[in-house]
Design an enzyme around this catalytic site. Structure first.
Site, short mmCIF file in Angstrom:
data_model
loop_
_atom_site.label_atom_id
_atom_site.label_comp_id
_atom_site.label_asym_id
_atom_site.label_seq_id
_atom_site.Cartn_x
_atom_site.Cartn_y
_atom_site.Cartn_z
N ASN A 149 -29.24 27.82 -5.86
CA ASN A 149 -30.28 28.16 -4.96
C ASN A 149 -31.00 27.20 -4.37
O ASN A 149 -31.12 27.28 -2.92
CB ASN A 149 -31.00 29.23 -5.61
CG ASN A 149 -31.99 28.93 -6.92
OD1 ASN A 149 -31.90 28.02 -7.35
ND2 ASN A 149 -33.11 29.52 -6.87
N GLU A 244 -36.36 25.72 -17.31
CA GLU A 244 -36.86 26.44 -16.43
C GLU A 244 -35.98 27.95 -15.85
O GLU A 244 -34.88 27.82 -15.59
CB GLU A 244 -36.97 25.93 -15.07
CG GLU A 244 -38.02 24.61 -15.07
CD GLU A 244 -39.52 25.07 -15.04
OE1 GLU A 244 -39.79 26.30 -15.08
OE2 GLU A 244 -40.35 24.18 -15.36
N CYS A 278 -36.12 31.93 -8.00
CA CYS A 278 -36.80 32.23 -9.32
C CYS A 278 -38.27 32.65 -9.23
O CYS A 278 -38.74 33.35 -10.09
CB CYS A 278 -36.60 31.15 -10.47
SG CYS A 278 -37.57 29.58 -9.77
#
Length: 470
Positions: A149, A244, A278
């Site tokens: 992304n 993450e 996210c």
């Protein structure tokens, strides 16, 4: 495009096409590495450790500044390549390039600020007459496994601090969008000795797993799914790990909030990069008293977004990473509608495009908001009080970032203290991030922190040196 290993270009008999999600055209091909190639990258990274650790902090810093300047010079072409492989609007890709340049600059500055400290051993029994100090020393080899992304910026958040504190790195870029990262690695390699930076392309189930389990790698820095993160934590052994793992980020809007400002926050937070963020706004938790007015204004602003060719500067909503990803979002939204939710605008898929969607009457138990929905969807959950809003916000396995809109700072401080997230913003959506701030979540959103200064701490180890002066 070939892999870069030990300063050499390496290919493979097996190739994978990288396609433009907007029109399905093949942009390039990448080699699919297997275990032998992954081991070669590990060997080259280990062989290069001495070459970078012999460099002064001054020299490392200057070379990172040189990389920064070269990235500036290639800003437009790399942004266009990023748009082609990810499908995000060109203006968003240019922002990612600007953030990447800023992140590199921060790392170049931080390379000169890796401090130890003096330790007063005489504060302990029998410590009188000793002088001691600590040094932060490099771990050795850092493996960075990055998602599609924000492929460039998230990669730089891993490799720039790693190199700043004199580690060597191996990058496994996302198979769906590897090209911009691989081009960037070539720029870094122009400044640093061969083997300081290496790229390995292939499937996570093979080369990713091999990197994670190798005893010749000292740290794994991973951004991706909870499932993969849990696997890494179980297989990594004694090496350091930063994970993450995404978020299900709430945005609380209280009845005294500035509605126009909150609507703008949702537009920026839920639809950025087609919702593939996210820390994007995944749940709008709003007091029922203002929900109708808020929903109406949100629909009006959402319908102003322009869906189209990502290379067109007028486009504000691009594609998802693939048609399959868009189908998954479509199915999730349709299931919510089947359970009683109501689409106020959007809800239509066209290939890899999915319209910006506002959906009301969402309940906290719907899959749409229980799981992380990676698409341009703004789900509205109505609540009756601040207490209920906080309870709903915390009712998730994630805890990355959160936002609250209110003009009552007593309520703001309650949210800041009681919401279980790594970051809570007041009168700002969860999507906000500066590249120097500590970034990392609670609960299943991961372990460790990014943000250059904080990454350097994660990518070094502390050594105590003690002198007996008696």
């Amino acid at each position: 495009m070939d892999m870069l290993i030990g300063g050499k270009h390496i290919s493979s008999e097996d190739l994978e096409e990288v396609k433009n999600p907007y029109n399905g055209e093949v942009i390039d091909t990448i080699p699919i590495a297997h275990l032998q190639t992954a081991q070669l990258a590990i060997d080259e990274a280990n062989n290069a450790k001495d070459s970078i650790q012999e460099m002064s902090a001054f020299k490392v810093s200057n070379k990172l500044f040189n990389v920064c300047e070269k990235l500036k010079n290639n800003r437009q072409s790399l942004a266009e390549l990023l748009t082609l492989e990810v499908g995000k609007p060109i203006n968003e890709s240019l922002v990612e390039l600007d953030r990447s340049i800023e992140t590199l600059k921060l790392a170049a500055e931080e390379a000169k600020r890796i401090y130890g400290e003096s330790v007063p051993l005489d504060a302990g029994l029998n410590g009188k007459g000793f002088f001691a100090f600590t040094q932060r020393v490099p771990l050795g080899v850092v493996a960075a496994i990055t998602p599609f992304n924000y492929p460039l910026n998230l990669t730089i958040h891993k490799i720039a601090p790693a190199i700043a504190c004199k580690n060597t790195v191996i990058i496994k870029p996302p198979t769906e969008a590897p090209l911009t990262v691989m081009k960037f690695a070539e720029i870094v390699n122009e400044e640093f000795p061969d083997g300081v930076i290496n790229t390995v392309t292939g499937y996570g189930s093979e080369v990713g797993d091999y990197l994670v389990t190798s005893t010749d790698i000292n740290k794994i820095s991973f951004t991706g799914s909870i499932t993969t993160g849990l696997m890494i934590s179980q297989k990594a052994g004694m090496k350091k790990v930063t994970l993450e793992l995404g978020g299900n980020d709430p945005l609380i809007v209280l009845k005294d909030a500035d509605i126009a400002k909150a609507v703008k926050g949702v537009i920026n937070g839920a639809f950025l990069n087609a919702g593939q963020v996210c820390m994007g706004v995944k749940r709008i938790i709003i007091e029922d008293e203002i929900a109708n007015e808020f929903a109406q204004k949100l629909v009006e602003e959402t319908e102003k977004l322009v869906m189209g060719n990502p290379l067109d500067e007028k486009t504000t909503l691009g594609t998802l990473i693939s048609e399959n990803a868009a189908i998954q979002v479509e199915e999730t939204v349709n299931n919510a509608v089947g359970d009683g939710a109501k689409i106020l605008t959007g809800g239509v898929r066209d290939g890899a495009f999915y319209e910006a969607t506002v959906i009301d009457n969402v309940t906290p138990d719907m899959d749409l908001v229980v799981r992380e929905t990676f698409g341009p969807v703004a789900p509205i959950i109505r609540v009756n009080s601040l207490d209920e809003a906080i309870d709903v916000a915390n009712d998730t396995e994630y805890g990355l970032q959160a936002g609250v809109f209110t003009n009552d700072y007593s309520s703001a401080m309650r949210c800041a203290q009681e919401i279980e997230a790594g970051t809570v913003f007041v009168n700002k959506q969860s999507t906000f991030r500066t590249d120097n701030m500590p970034f990392g979540g609670f609960k299943s959103s991961g372990v460790g922190k990014e943000g250059i200064k904080y990454s350097v701490e994660e990518m070094t180890k502390s050594k105590l040196i003690g002198l007996n002066l008696r």
